[in-house]
Design a protein around this motif. Structure first.
Motif, PDB file in Angstrom:
ATOM      1  N   PHE A  77       0.548  -1.139   0.625  1.00  0.00           N
ATOM      2  CA  PHE A  77      -0.290  -0.046   0.189  1.00  0.00           C
ATOM      3  C   PHE A  77       0.805   1.335   0.487  1.00  0.00           C
ATOM      4  CE2 PHE A  77      -2.657   3.503   2.051  1.00  0.00           C
ATOM      5  CZ  PHE A  77      -3.857   3.221   0.839  1.00  0.00           C
ATOM      6  N   ALA A  78       1.443   1.826   1.467  1.00  0.00           N
ATOM      7  CA  ALA A  78       2.661   2.515   1.201  1.00  0.00           C
ATOM      8  C   ALA A  78       2.833   2.996  -0.407  1.00  0.00           C
ATOM      9  CB  ALA A  78       3.661   2.551   2.169  1.00  0.00           C
ATOM     10  N   SER A  79       4.279   1.570  -0.960  1.00  0.00           N
ATOM     11  CA  SER A  79       4.820   1.791  -2.184  1.00  0.00           C
ATOM     12  C   SER A  79       3.936   2.353  -2.381  1.00  0.00           C
ATOM     13  CB  SER A  79       5.774   1.005  -2.109  1.00  0.00           C
ATOM     14  OG  SER A  79       5.617  -0.366  -2.430  1.00  0.00           O
ATOM     15  N   ASN A  80       2.989   1.872  -3.252  1.00  0.00           N
ATOM     16  CA  ASN A  80       1.852   1.555  -4.058  1.00  0.00           C
ATOM     17  C   ASN A  80       1.345   2.862  -4.526  1.00  0.00           C
ATOM     18  OD1 ASN A  80       1.285  -1.529  -3.980  1.00  0.00           O
ATOM     19  ND2 ASN A  80       2.648  -1.274  -5.213  1.00  0.00           N
ATOM     20  N   MET A  81       1.038   3.749  -3.756  1.00  0.00           N
ATOM     21  CA  MET A  81       0.360   5.070  -3.176  1.00  0.00           C
ATOM     22  C   MET A  81       1.588   6.540  -3.575  1.00  0.00           C
ATOM     23  SD  MET A  81      -2.449   5.679  -2.636  1.00  0.00           S
ATOM     24  CE  MET A  81      -4.531   4.737  -2.524  1.00  0.00           C
ATOM     25  N   ASN A  82       2.550   6.422  -3.051  1.00  0.00           N
ATOM     26  CA  ASN A  82       4.002   6.825  -3.079  1.00  0.00           C
ATOM     27  C   ASN A  82       3.701   7.188  -4.816  1.00  0.00           C
ATOM     28  OD1 ASN A  82       3.877   7.726  -0.634  1.00  0.00           O
ATOM     29  ND2 ASN A  82       5.873   6.174  -0.529  1.00  0.00           N
ATOM     30  N   GLN A  83       3.818   5.948  -5.596  1.00  0.00           N
ATOM     31  CA  GLN A  83       4.082   6.232  -6.806  1.00  0.00           C
ATOM     32  C   GLN A  83       2.961   6.244  -7.841  1.00  0.00           C
ATOM     33  OE1 GLN A  83       5.805   2.688  -8.593  1.00  0.00           O
ATOM     34  NE2 GLN A  83       6.483   1.942  -6.513  1.00  0.00           N
ATOM     35  N   LEU A  84       1.861   6.056  -6.828  1.00  0.00           N
ATOM     36  CA  LEU A  84       0.822   6.941  -8.025  1.00  0.00           C
ATOM     37  C   LEU A  84       1.074   8.783  -7.807  1.00  0.00           C
ATOM     38  CD1 LEU A  84      -2.202   4.653  -7.389  1.00  0.00           C
ATOM     39  CD2 LEU A  84      -0.866   4.939  -8.779  1.00  0.00           C
ATOM     40  N   ALA A  85       1.303   8.550  -6.413  1.00  0.00           N
ATOM     41  CA  ALA A  85       0.649  10.180  -5.980  1.00  0.00           C
ATOM     42  C   ALA A  85       2.002  11.469  -7.226  1.00  0.00           C
ATOM     43  CB  ALA A  85       1.186  10.926  -4.952  1.00  0.00           C
ATOM     44  N   GLY A  86       3.057  10.431  -7.352  1.00  0.00           N
ATOM     45  CA  GLY A  86       4.233  10.897  -8.685  1.00  0.00           C
ATOM     46  C   GLY A  86       3.796  11.125  -9.544  1.00  0.00           C
ATOM     47  N   LEU A  87       2.307  10.543  -9.811  1.00  0.00           N
ATOM     48  CA  LEU A  87       1.582  10.213 -11.592  1.00  0.00           C
ATOM     49  C   LEU A  87       0.952  11.060 -11.312  1.00  0.00           C
ATOM     50  CD1 LEU A  87       2.637   6.683 -12.042  1.00  0.00           C
ATOM     51  CD2 LEU A  87       4.068   8.252 -13.039  1.00  0.00           C
ATOM     52  N   ALA A  88       0.079  11.380 -10.627  1.00  0.00           N
ATOM     53  CA  ALA A  88      -0.941  12.225 -10.092  1.00  0.00           C
ATOM     54  C   ALA A  88      -1.176  13.930 -11.024  1.00  0.00           C
ATOM     55  CB  ALA A  88      -1.461  12.767  -8.773  1.00  0.00           C
ATOM     56  N   ALA A  89      -1.411  13.861 -11.383  1.00  0.00           N
ATOM     57  CA  ALA A  89      -1.529  15.652 -12.199  1.00  0.00           C
ATOM     58  C   ALA A  89      -2.195  17.022 -10.993  1.00  0.00           C
ATOM     59  CB  ALA A  89      -2.332  15.405 -12.907  1.00  0.00           C
ATOM     60  N   GLY A  90      -3.627  16.359 -10.402  1.00  0.00           N
ATOM     61  CA  GLY A  90      -3.820  16.654  -9.513  1.00  0.00           C
ATOM     62  C   GLY A  90      -3.396  17.636  -8.575  1.00  0.00           C
ATOM     63  N   GLU A  91      -3.594  18.932  -8.559  1.00  0.00           N
ATOM     64  CA  GLU A  91      -3.482  19.297  -6.806  1.00  0.00           C
ATOM     65  C   GLU A  91      -4.324  19.056  -5.774  1.00  0.00           C
ATOM     66  OE1 GLU A  91      -4.993  23.939  -4.704  1.00  0.00           O
ATOM     67  OE2 GLU A  91      -5.873  23.283  -7.200  1.00  0.00           O
ATOM     68  N   LEU A  92      -4.838  18.286  -5.797  1.00  0.00           N
ATOM     69  CA  LEU A  92      -5.759  17.668  -4.699  1.00  0.00           C
ATOM     70  C   LEU A  92      -5.321  16.575  -4.719  1.00  0.00           C
ATOM     71  CD1 LEU A  92      -8.111  19.465  -3.453  1.00  0.00           C
ATOM     72  CD2 LEU A  92      -6.166  20.193  -2.992  1.00  0.00           C
ATOM     73  N   LEU A  93      -5.184  15.900  -4.054  1.00  0.00           N
ATOM     74  CA  LEU A  93      -5.388  14.024  -4.050  1.00  0.00           C
ATOM     75  C   LEU A  93      -6.390  13.591  -2.796  1.00  0.00           C
ATOM     76  CD1 LEU A  93      -0.890  12.721  -3.655  1.00  0.00           C
ATOM     77  CD2 LEU A  93      -2.748  13.063  -5.221  1.00  0.00           C
ATOM     78  N   MET A  94      -7.296  12.466  -3.705  1.00  0.00           N
ATOM     79  CA  MET A  94      -7.810  11.483  -2.707  1.00  0.00           C
ATOM     80  C   MET A  94      -7.786   9.883  -2.851  1.00  0.00           C
ATOM     81  SD  MET A  94     -11.887  11.297  -2.875  1.00  0.00           S
ATOM     82  CE  MET A  94     -12.294   9.569  -3.938  1.00  0.00           C
ATOM     83  N   LEU A  95      -6.337   9.573  -1.888  1.00  0.00           N
ATOM     84  CA  LEU A  95      -6.899   8.362  -2.124  1.00  0.00           C
ATOM     85  C   LEU A  95      -7.579   7.612  -0.657  1.00  0.00           C
ATOM     86  CD1 LEU A  95      -4.034   9.649  -1.698  1.00  0.00           C
ATOM     87  CD2 LEU A  95      -2.731   8.611  -0.554  1.00  0.00           C
ATOM     88  N   VAL A  96      -7.657   6.161  -1.672  1.00  0.00           N
ATOM     89  CA  VAL A  96      -8.972   5.437  -1.088  1.00  0.00           C
ATOM     90  C   VAL A  96      -9.170   4.163  -1.377  1.00  0.00           C
ATOM     91  CG1 VAL A  96      -9.845   5.691  -3.385  1.00  0.00           C
ATOM     92  CG2 VAL A  96     -11.616   5.787  -1.799  1.00  0.00           C
TER      93      VAL A  96
END
Length: 264
Positions: free
Chosen positions: A67-86
Motif C-alpha cells: 500500500f505505502a509504496s504503491n500510493m507513493n508512486q501513484l502520487a508521483g504520477l498524479a496531475a491533481g492539485e489535491l489527492l484523494m487516497l481511497v
C-alpha cells in the motif's frame, strides 16, 4: 487539474463499485478529475473493470501489492492539485468528495482530512483515530455508534489521526512527506498524520460529510495481510512517542478535546 483519485486494487468487483459511486460523489467536471489505479490483480480480472464514472480511469502501474509504496508512486504520477487516497472497498455517498475537498480547503489549518465511514449494517467504523496509553492508535467509537448518531455528524473536528482508507491531502504536502514504506501491513497513514502535524504545523481533520460505506480490509484479506503486524505496531508506537516529546499546547488541547468527546 483539481483532483487525482488514487486507488490500489486487485478486485474488479470492488473497484467497479467504487467507480460507480463517483458520479454522485462530486460535482467536479470531467476535466478536473482523474483516477489512477495501481493494479495488482490478474490480467484476466483487469479486463472485467468497468469505469461507469464520467471521469478518466487509468491503470497507472501494475505492481505487487504494498500500500505505502504503491500510493507513493501513484502520487508521483498524479496531475491533481489535491489527492484523494481511497481503498477499493469504499462506496462513496453523494457529495462526499466535495465535502472532503471543502474541509481541506476551508479549514485554515487542515493538512489532511478523513471521512465518516460505516459498514453495510450502518455501524460506525471510522470517525477519526485516537491513541491509547501504550501509544497504539484505534478508531474512536468503532462498532459502538450508528454512523447517523447526532454526536458525530455534520462536523469537522481536529483529530490525532485519520485513516488512509479515505484521505484528502494536497499533492505538494503528500510528496513532501510521503508514506513511510517500512510499514508492512498498516500504520503509514497514522505516521503521515503525525508528520503533517509535527513537520508542517497543520492538523488532521475528520469530516462527517465526507461519508462512505467501508467493508474494512477487504483488499488486505485477499492478500492475507489483514490485521496488525507486530513490527508495524512497534513502529507506530515509537513514532507516536517521539511526537509526544515535542507536542505543542495547541495540539495537546486538540487531543484532549477529541478524547473528551469520545468519553461523553
Amino acid at each position: 487539474m483539481r483532483l487525482s483519485i488514487l486507488v490500489v486494487s486487485c478486485d474488479w468487483k470492488l473497484l467497479n463499485s467504487l467507480l460507480g459511486s463517483l458520479a454522485e460523489a462530486t460535482k467536479l467536471s470531467s476535466n478536473d478529475l482523474e483516477i489512477l489505479c495501481s493494479w495488482n490483480g490478474s490480467p484476466e480480472d483487469e479486463q472485467k473493470i468497468i469505469n461507469s464514472s464520467p471521469y478518466e480511469f487509468l491503470i497507472a502501474q501494475r505492481l505487487p501489492y504494498h500500500f505505502a509504496s504503491n500510493m507513493n508512486q501513484l502520487a508521483g504520477l498524479a496531475a491533481g492539485e489535491l489527492l484523494m487516497l481511497v481503498n477499493d472497498d469504499i462506496v462513496l455517498d453523494p457529495a462526499s468528495i466535495d465535502a472532503g475537498i471543502d474541509c481541506l480547503t476551508q479549514e485554515i489549518k487542515a493538512g489532511v482530512v478523513g471521512g465518516r465511514l460505516r459498514n453495510e449494517s450502518g455501524q460506525l467504523v471510522h470517525a477519526g483515530m485516537l491513541f491509547d496509553t501504550k501509544s497504539s492508535p484505534y478508531h474512536q467509537l468503532e462498532h459502538i455508534l450508528s454512523a447517523k448518531d447526532q454526536s458525530i455528524i455534520n462536523k469537522n473536528i481536529a483529530m490525532p489521526a485519520i485513516t488512509g482508507a479515505l484521505m484528502f491531502i494536497r499533492r505538494v504536502h503528500f510528496l513532501q512527506l510521503k508514506f513511510n514504506e517500512k510499514y508492512i501491513r498498516c500504520g503509514e497513514d497514522v505516521e503521515l498524520c503525525l508528520d503533517i502535524r509535527e513537520k508542517l504545523n497543520l492538523k488532521a481533520y475528520y469530516s462527517a460529510k465526507a461519508s462512505a460505506i467501508h467493508e474494512y480490509s477487504s483488499t488486505r484479506q485477499k492478500k492475507n495481510l489483514a490485521g496488525n503486524n507486530s513490527e508495524d505496531l512497534v513502529r507506530m508506537r515509537n513514532r507516536r512517542r517521539k511526537f509526544l516529546e515535542q507536542i505543542s499546547i495547541e495540539e495537546l488541547k486538540d487531543e484532549m478535546k477529541a478524547s473528551q468527546k469520545e468519553s461523553e
